[in-house]
Design a protein around this motif. Structure first.
Motif, mmCIF file in Angstrom:
data_model
loop_
_atom_site.group_PDB
_atom_site.id
_atom_site.type_symbol
_atom_site.label_atom_id
_atom_site.label_comp_id
_atom_site.label_asym_id
_atom_site.label_seq_id
_atom_site.Cartn_x
_atom_site.Cartn_y
_atom_site.Cartn_z
ATOM 1 N N ARG A 86 0.830 -1.206 0.000
ATOM 2 C CA ARG A 86 0.000 0.000 0.000
ATOM 3 C C ARG A 86 0.867 1.260 0.000
ATOM 4 O O ARG A 86 0.596 2.220 -0.731
ATOM 5 N N LEU A 87 1.920 1.273 0.834
ATOM 6 C CA LEU A 87 2.808 2.434 0.878
ATOM 7 C C LEU A 87 3.522 2.626 -0.455
ATOM 8 O O LEU A 87 3.698 3.750 -0.926
ATOM 9 N N PHE A 88 3.919 1.505 -1.067
ATOM 10 C CA PHE A 88 4.578 1.592 -2.366
ATOM 11 C C PHE A 88 3.641 2.206 -3.405
ATOM 12 O O PHE A 88 4.051 3.071 -4.190
ATOM 13 N N ALA A 89 2.393 1.764 -3.419
ATOM 14 C CA ALA A 89 1.441 2.286 -4.392
ATOM 15 C C ALA A 89 1.209 3.779 -4.191
ATOM 16 O O ALA A 89 1.221 4.565 -5.154
ATOM 17 N N VAL A 90 1.000 4.204 -2.937
ATOM 18 C CA VAL A 90 0.784 5.627 -2.664
ATOM 19 C C VAL A 90 2.002 6.445 -3.068
ATOM 20 O O VAL A 90 1.887 7.504 -3.712
ATOM 21 N N GLY A 91 3.201 5.961 -2.697
ATOM 22 C CA GLY A 91 4.415 6.685 -3.044
ATOM 23 C C GLY A 91 4.639 6.773 -4.533
ATOM 24 O O GLY A 91 5.017 7.834 -5.062
ATOM 25 N N THR A 92 4.409 5.677 -5.244
ATOM 26 C CA THR A 92 4.648 5.661 -6.689
ATOM 27 C C THR A 92 3.649 6.548 -7.428
ATOM 28 O O THR A 92 4.032 7.319 -8.334
ATOM 29 N N LEU A 93 2.383 6.457 -7.070
ATOM 30 C CA LEU A 93 1.377 7.299 -7.714
ATOM 31 C C LEU A 93 1.637 8.775 -7.414
ATOM 32 O O LEU A 93 1.509 9.628 -8.300
ATOM 33 N N GLY A 94 2.013 9.082 -6.171
ATOM 34 C CA GLY A 94 2.342 10.463 -5.836
ATOM 35 C C GLY A 94 3.566 10.956 -6.581
ATOM 36 O O GLY A 94 3.625 12.112 -7.028
ATOM 37 N N PHE A 95 4.559 10.085 -6.726
ATOM 38 C CA PHE A 95 5.768 10.434 -7.471
ATOM 39 C C PHE A 95 5.421 10.763 -8.926
ATOM 40 O O PHE A 95 5.940 11.726 -9.501
ATOM 41 N N ALA A 96 4.528 9.971 -9.511
ATOM 42 C CA ALA A 96 4.122 10.209 -10.893
ATOM 43 C C ALA A 96 3.406 11.546 -11.042
ATOM 44 O O ALA A 96 3.686 12.317 -11.982
ATOM 45 N N LEU A 97 2.484 11.850 -10.130
ATOM 46 C CA LEU A 97 1.741 13.104 -10.216
ATOM 47 C C LEU A 97 2.661 14.309 -10.000
ATOM 48 O O LEU A 97 2.523 15.338 -10.680
ATOM 49 N N ALA A 98 3.614 14.184 -9.070
ATOM 50 C CA ALA A 98 4.564 15.271 -8.849
ATOM 51 C C ALA A 98 5.449 15.481 -10.077
ATOM 52 O O ALA A 98 5.756 16.624 -10.447
ATOM 53 N N SER A 99 5.855 14.386 -10.722
ATOM 54 C CA SER A 99 6.652 14.502 -11.951
ATOM 55 C C SER A 99 5.891 15.240 -13.038
ATOM 56 O O SER A 99 6.443 16.121 -13.720
#
Length: 495
Positions: free
Chosen positions: A80-93
């Motif tokens: 779950r933490l990985f998914a939140v971090g990865t999706l947030g990383f994509a949106l920030a990019s």
């Protein structure tokens, strides 16, 4: 005959793919940024200090939150933490690619750092939950190879995109892959062991004290790398000492500490973390000095200097899977001691370069550094992850990632301080980067790299405390007798 079912093999494969791609995306983002920063500065009419904060802001955010993010993964589930971090990383990019000013870029890079802190420990925590301890070395090796591949291709890819499509294309590059693996991570269910006791406490006061300590440390090291030892750096070290002392005192007294004393004090995890810190400091400090040598003394352009240093990244890719084999055959003590010795020799080879070195000498030095560092990174990370209890895999991954973030900053700061002391640099009008006289630089490079070689050698001494062999009769954390179809560590609720 393997008792792993086809669905379990598919789940493990998807978990491995998410872990590898997640680590690669973060590594690629960092390497391509360094190439496009000059173009970004001109396009957004930013100062040199503002552009530096696109890196410094990210580094402070990620380093200060890694351990707490790992504890969040232990409590709520690494997937779950990985998914939140990865999706947030994509949106920030994507946001950086659309940013209208340097202020937005800096702010979104800090957001990227927070998201990177969420996903990085989870890449190791997911592997620890999915693979038996005796089989975890090769997945970690593949993850390390991906990081090496990103380091090798990042500058070339970033330069090509910035030249033909502009600097914004570099940040859009990660959006689709990050969104894809984030969604996949939400869908993959990896069997995990039942938690033997209650969920771990979050220890927010300890997390705050550790975050202040690490943020002050990283900021101080970056400041030393930019301006050398100053009064501000001394004040930063006082903050580090005060906050760090308060953190240690709090952890000893609190019930349910953020970092279990037994984890860091164990015969395997503590030395392995020290080894990662020493190896990354020696390697990145050497790469920092070596890059200036190639571009300023030998007058190579960035592309040609990257080609000269390419053996380092290539050997990281090649050495990683070989490290897993060596670890199984010879155990962690012999494997890591030999690898740290190779790293030390590589740094010493580069320290002996003169003003007109041969290509073989330069390439050979970088090759040895890459071979040693790639092997150490896999072997020491495997020791940390394998010897940590499954319930503390996130914290262990956070500590490993913290060492890998603080070590490079420490190495660059040490190299800068030594070079400045031995050969004071000058700054030309309109050029904020330091400049050295060629003769003075070469004279100072030898002693500086020798000190970094000593740092690597100290890591080899720490390897003597590691166990000779890792246990082979270990219960798999994902064995059928101890698992349920889904991660019990995650609370029930909407998926």
């Amino acid at each position: 005959m393997s008792t792993t079912s086809a669905p379990d093999r598919l789940q493990r494969g998807l978990t491995l793919g998410c872990s590898v791609l997640g680590a690669m995306i973060v590594a690629l983002d960092g390497t391509v940024l360094t190439v496009v920063q000059p173009v970004l500065q001109r396009d957004l009419d930013a100062s040199f200090a503002q552009v530096q904060w696109t890196s410094t802001g990210y580094l402070i955010a990620v380093a200060s939150l890694l351990v707490f993010a790992g504890r969040l993964g232990d409590r709520y589930g690494h997937r779950r933490l990985f998914a939140v971090g990865t999706l947030g990383f994509a949106l920030a990019s994507a946001g950086i690619g659309l940013a209208s000013g340097i202020g937005w870029v800096i702010a979104l890079r800090v957001v990227q750092g927070v998201c990177g802190a969420l996903l990085q420990p989870a890449t190791l925590g997911m592997l620890r939950a999915a693979y038996p301890p005796e089989k975890i070395a090769m997945p970690i090796a593949l993850r390390t190879s991906a990081i090496g591949l990103a380091a090798a291709t990042g500058p070339l890819l970033g330069g090509a995109l910035a030249t033909h499509l502009g600097w914004r294309a570099v940040f859009f590059l990660n959006v689709v892959p990050a969104l894809a693996i984030g969604v996949i991570a939400l869908l993959v269910r990896v069997p995990a062991p039942r938690r033997p006791g209650p969920a771990p406490r979050l220890d927010v006061p300890g997390a705050v004290l550790l975050a202040v300590t690490l943020a002050a440390l990283v900021h101080t090291l970056v400041a030393v790398a930019d301006a050398g030892p100053t009064a501000g750096a001394a004040a930063g070290l006082l903050v580090v000492a005060g906050a760090g002392g308060a953190f240690v005192r709090h952890e000893r007294r609190t019930h349910g500490p953020l970092v279990s004393p037994g984890l860091v004090a164990s015969a395997a995890v503590g030395p392995a973390l020290c080894i990662l810190l020493a190896a990354s400091a020696a390697m990145f400090g050497t790469l920092f000095v070596g890059t200036y040598f190639l571009q300023d003394v030998l007058a190579l352009d960035p592309l040609r200097s990257a080609v000269q240093a390419l053996p380092l990244a290539v050997m990281m890719v090649v050495a990683a899977p070989l490290a897993a084999v060596l670890l199984r055959a010879h155990g962690p003590r012999r494997t890591i001691t030999a690898a740290m010795a190779v790293l030390t020799v590589g740094v010493l080879v580069l320290s002996r370069l003169g003003p007109d070195p041969g290509t073989v000498a330069v390439g050979g030095g970088f090759l040895l550094v890459g071979a040693g560092f790639g092997t150490v990174m896999v072997a020491a990370t495997t020791v940390v992850v394998r010897h940590a209890p499954v319930g503390e895999a996130g914290v262990a991954g956070g500590l490993q990632q913290t060492a890998m973030n603080v070590g490079p900053a420490l190495g660059v700061a040490l190299a800068t301080a030594l070079m400045t002391l031995l050969a004071p640099a000058t700054t030309r009008p309109g050029d904020p980067a330091p400049r050295w006289n060629d003769g003075d630089f070469v004279a100072a490079m030898g002693p500086t790299l020798t000190v970094l070689a000593v740092v690597a050698a100290l890591g080899a001494l720490a390897a003597a405390r590691l166990p000779r062999r890792t246990p082979t009769a270990t219960t798999s954390p994902a064995s059928p007798a101890s698992t349920k179809p889904a991660e019990p560590a995650e609370p029930a609720g909407p998926r």
